[in-house]
Design a protein around this motif. Structure first.
Motif, PDB file in Angstrom:
ATOM      1  N   GLY A  49       0.800  -1.219   0.000  1.00 37.13           N
ATOM      2  CA  GLY A  49       0.000   0.000   0.000  1.00 37.13           C
ATOM      3  C   GLY A  49       0.830   1.266   0.000  1.00 37.13           C
ATOM      4  O   GLY A  49       1.696   1.455   0.847  1.00 37.13           O
ATOM      5  N   THR A  50       0.591   2.103  -0.971  1.00 42.32           N
ATOM      6  CA  THR A  50       1.174   3.440  -1.018  1.00 42.32           C
ATOM      7  C   THR A  50       0.007   4.426  -0.992  1.00 42.32           C
ATOM      8  O   THR A  50      -1.150   4.027  -1.081  1.00 42.32           O
ATOM      9  N   ASP A  51       0.306   5.691  -0.900  1.00 39.19           N
ATOM     10  CA  ASP A  51      -0.760   6.687  -0.921  1.00 39.19           C
ATOM     11  C   ASP A  51      -1.557   6.599  -2.219  1.00 39.19           C
ATOM     12  O   ASP A  51      -2.785   6.702  -2.206  1.00 39.19           O
ATOM     13  N   ARG A  52      -0.867   6.418  -3.346  1.00 44.54           N
ATOM     14  CA  ARG A  52      -1.565   6.305  -4.634  1.00 44.54           C
ATOM     15  C   ARG A  52      -2.469   5.081  -4.684  1.00 44.54           C
ATOM     16  O   ARG A  52      -3.587   5.148  -5.192  1.00 44.54           O
ATOM     17  N   ILE A  53      -1.978   3.965  -4.171  1.00 42.47           N
ATOM     18  CA  ILE A  53      -2.767   2.739  -4.185  1.00 42.47           C
ATOM     19  C   ILE A  53      -3.981   2.885  -3.265  1.00 42.47           C
ATOM     20  O   ILE A  53      -5.098   2.476  -3.616  1.00 42.47           O
ATOM     21  N   ARG A  54      -3.800   3.489  -2.106  1.00 48.15           N
ATOM     22  CA  ARG A  54      -4.934   3.708  -1.196  1.00 48.15           C
ATOM     23  C   ARG A  54      -5.961   4.643  -1.826  1.00 48.15           C
ATOM     24  O   ARG A  54      -7.173   4.448  -1.690  1.00 48.15           O
ATOM     25  N   GLU A  55      -5.493   5.669  -2.513  1.00 56.18           N
ATOM     26  CA  GLU A  55      -6.395   6.604  -3.184  1.00 56.18           C
ATOM     27  C   GLU A  55      -7.162   5.894  -4.303  1.00 56.18           C
ATOM     28  O   GLU A  55      -8.369   6.092  -4.467  1.00 56.18           O
ATOM     29  N   LEU A  56      -6.463   5.049  -5.052  1.00 58.79           N
ATOM     30  CA  LEU A  56      -7.114   4.278  -6.107  1.00 58.79           C
ATOM     31  C   LEU A  56      -8.146   3.326  -5.509  1.00 58.79           C
ATOM     32  O   LEU A  56      -9.270   3.220  -6.006  1.00 58.79           O
ATOM     33  N   ASP A  57      -7.786   2.641  -4.426  1.00 64.03           N
ATOM     34  CA  ASP A  57      -8.723   1.713  -3.799  1.00 64.03           C
ATOM     35  C   ASP A  57      -9.973   2.441  -3.314  1.00 64.03           C
ATOM     36  O   ASP A  57     -11.092   1.947  -3.471  1.00 64.03           O
ATOM     37  N   ALA A  58      -9.806   3.621  -2.741  1.00 61.39           N
ATOM     38  CA  ALA A  58     -10.961   4.403  -2.281  1.00 61.39           C
ATOM     39  C   ALA A  58     -11.853   4.799  -3.457  1.00 61.39           C
ATOM     40  O   ALA A  58     -13.083   4.719  -3.367  1.00 61.39           O
ATOM     41  N   ALA A  59     -11.243   5.200  -4.566  1.00 59.81           N
ATOM     42  CA  ALA A  59     -12.023   5.570  -5.752  1.00 59.81           C
ATOM     43  C   ALA A  59     -12.736   4.352  -6.331  1.00 59.81           C
ATOM     44  O   ALA A  59     -13.873   4.451  -6.797  1.00 59.81           O
ATOM     45  N   LEU A  60     -12.071   3.202  -6.297  1.00 63.42           N
ATOM     46  CA  LEU A  60     -12.709   1.971  -6.761  1.00 63.42           C
ATOM     47  C   LEU A  60     -13.895   1.615  -5.875  1.00 63.42           C
ATOM     48  O   LEU A  60     -14.954   1.217  -6.367  1.00 63.42           O
ATOM     49  N   ALA A  61     -13.734   1.767  -4.566  1.00 65.16           N
ATOM     50  CA  ALA A  61     -14.834   1.489  -3.633  1.00 65.16           C
ATOM     51  C   ALA A  61     -16.015   2.426  -3.901  1.00 65.16           C
ATOM     52  O   ALA A  61     -17.167   1.985  -3.911  1.00 65.16           O
ATOM     53  N   ASP A  62     -15.726   3.701  -4.146  1.00 64.78           N
ATOM     54  CA  ASP A  62     -16.785   4.665  -4.452  1.00 64.78           C
ATOM     55  C   ASP A  62     -17.493   4.299  -5.753  1.00 64.78           C
ATOM     56  O   ASP A  62     -18.714   4.412  -5.864  1.00 64.78           O
ATOM     57  N   THR A  63     -16.724   3.861  -6.739  1.00 63.82           N
ATOM     58  CA  THR A  63     -17.300   3.468  -8.029  1.00 63.82           C
ATOM     59  C   THR A  63     -18.179   2.238  -7.863  1.00 63.82           C
ATOM     60  O   THR A  63     -19.295   2.181  -8.403  1.00 63.82           O
ATOM     61  N   GLU A  64     -17.687   1.263  -7.120  1.00 63.45           N
ATOM     62  CA  GLU A  64     -18.471   0.051  -6.870  1.00 63.45           C
ATOM     63  C   GLU A  64     -19.793   0.405  -6.182  1.00 63.45           C
ATOM     64  O   GLU A  64     -20.860  -0.073  -6.572  1.00 63.45           O
ATOM     65  N   GLU A  65     -19.719   1.273  -5.187  1.00 59.96           N
ATOM     66  CA  GLU A  65     -20.924   1.680  -4.465  1.00 59.96           C
ATOM     67  C   GLU A  65     -21.888   2.414  -5.391  1.00 59.96           C
ATOM     68  O   GLU A  65     -23.091   2.183  -5.353  1.00 59.96           O
ATOM     69  N   GLU A  66     -21.368   3.285  -6.238  1.00 60.84           N
ATOM     70  CA  GLU A  66     -22.233   4.045  -7.139  1.00 60.84           C
ATOM     71  C   GLU A  66     -22.935   3.130  -8.132  1.00 60.84           C
ATOM     72  O   GLU A  66     -24.135   3.278  -8.384  1.00 60.84           O
ATOM     73  N   ILE A  67     -22.207   2.177  -8.696  1.00 59.79           N
ATOM     74  CA  ILE A  67     -22.823   1.271  -9.662  1.00 59.79           C
ATOM     75  C   ILE A  67     -23.883   0.401  -8.982  1.00 59.79           C
ATOM     76  O   ILE A  67     -24.963   0.207  -9.529  1.00 59.79           O
ATOM     77  N   THR A  68     -23.586  -0.108  -7.791  1.00 60.20           N
ATOM     78  CA  THR A  68     -24.580  -0.952  -7.123  1.00 60.20           C
ATOM     79  C   THR A  68     -25.776  -0.148  -6.624  1.00 60.20           C
ATOM     80  O   THR A  68     -26.878  -0.670  -6.529  1.00 60.20           O
ATOM     81  N   ARG A  69     -25.572   1.129  -6.358  1.00 64.03           N
ATOM     82  CA  ARG A  69     -26.674   1.976  -5.880  1.00 64.03           C
ATOM     83  C   ARG A  69     -27.519   2.512  -7.022  1.00 64.03           C
ATOM     84  O   ARG A  69     -28.744   2.529  -6.952  1.00 64.03           O
ATOM     85  N   THR A  70     -26.863   2.954  -8.119  1.00 64.71           N
ATOM     86  CA  THR A  70     -27.595   3.632  -9.194  1.00 64.71           C
ATOM     87  C   THR A  70     -27.673   2.835 -10.493  1.00 64.71           C
ATOM     88  O   THR A  70     -28.465   3.169 -11.361  1.00 64.71           O
TER      89      THR A  70
END
Length: 107
Positions: A49-70
Motif C-alpha cells: 500500500g502506497t498513498d496512490r494505491i490507497r487513493e485508487l482503492d478508495a475511488a474503486l470502492a466509491d465506483t463500486e458503491e455508485e454502480i450498485t446503488r444507481t
C-alpha cells in the motif's frame, strides 16, 4: 400475502424495518465495469500500500458503491479512475485486472 419483493415491512409494536435495495447495472458495459472494479480491488490487497494505491482503492470502492446503488458510474467518476490508473501505472502494470479496467475505461 402475495408478492412482497422489493418491499419493506414490519409487524408488531416494537418492529423495525430496514430496506437495502441495490440497482442492477444498467447494461452489459456497466456490469463488466463493476466486475473489473471488484477484481482490481481484490488484486490491490496483494500490493504494498502506497498513498496512490490507497487513493485508487478508495475511488474503486466509491465506483463500486455508485454502480450498485444507481446502476451506472458517472462520467466524472470514470475520468477520476482513468487519472488514478495513469498515476499508479508503474505498480499496476503487474496486475492484469488493472489492464482490463483501463481497457474498459478507454485508457
Amino acid at each position: 400475502m402475495g408478492d412482497v419483493s422489493h418491499s419493506t415491512f414490519a409487524i408488531g409494536s416494537h418492529a423495525h424495518a430496514e430496506s437495502h435495495h441495490h440497482a442492477a447495472p444498467q447494461d452489459a458495459a456497466d456490469a463488466e465495469l463493476l466486475d473489473a472494479v471488484r477484481e482490481l480491488r481484490s488484486d490491490l490487497t496483494r500490493v504494498r500500500g502506497t498513498d496512490r494505491i490507497r487513493e485508487l482503492d478508495a475511488a474503486l470502492a466509491d465506483t463500486e458503491e455508485e454502480i450498485t446503488r444507481t446502476g451506472s458510474a458517472a462520467p466524472s467518476r470514470r475520468q477520476r479512475l482513468r487519472d488514478l490508473l495513469t498515476d499508479a501505472e508503474s505498480v499496476l502494470t503487474l496486475l492484469a485486472s488493472a489492464g482490463a479496467l483501463a481497457g474498459l475505461l478507454g485508457t
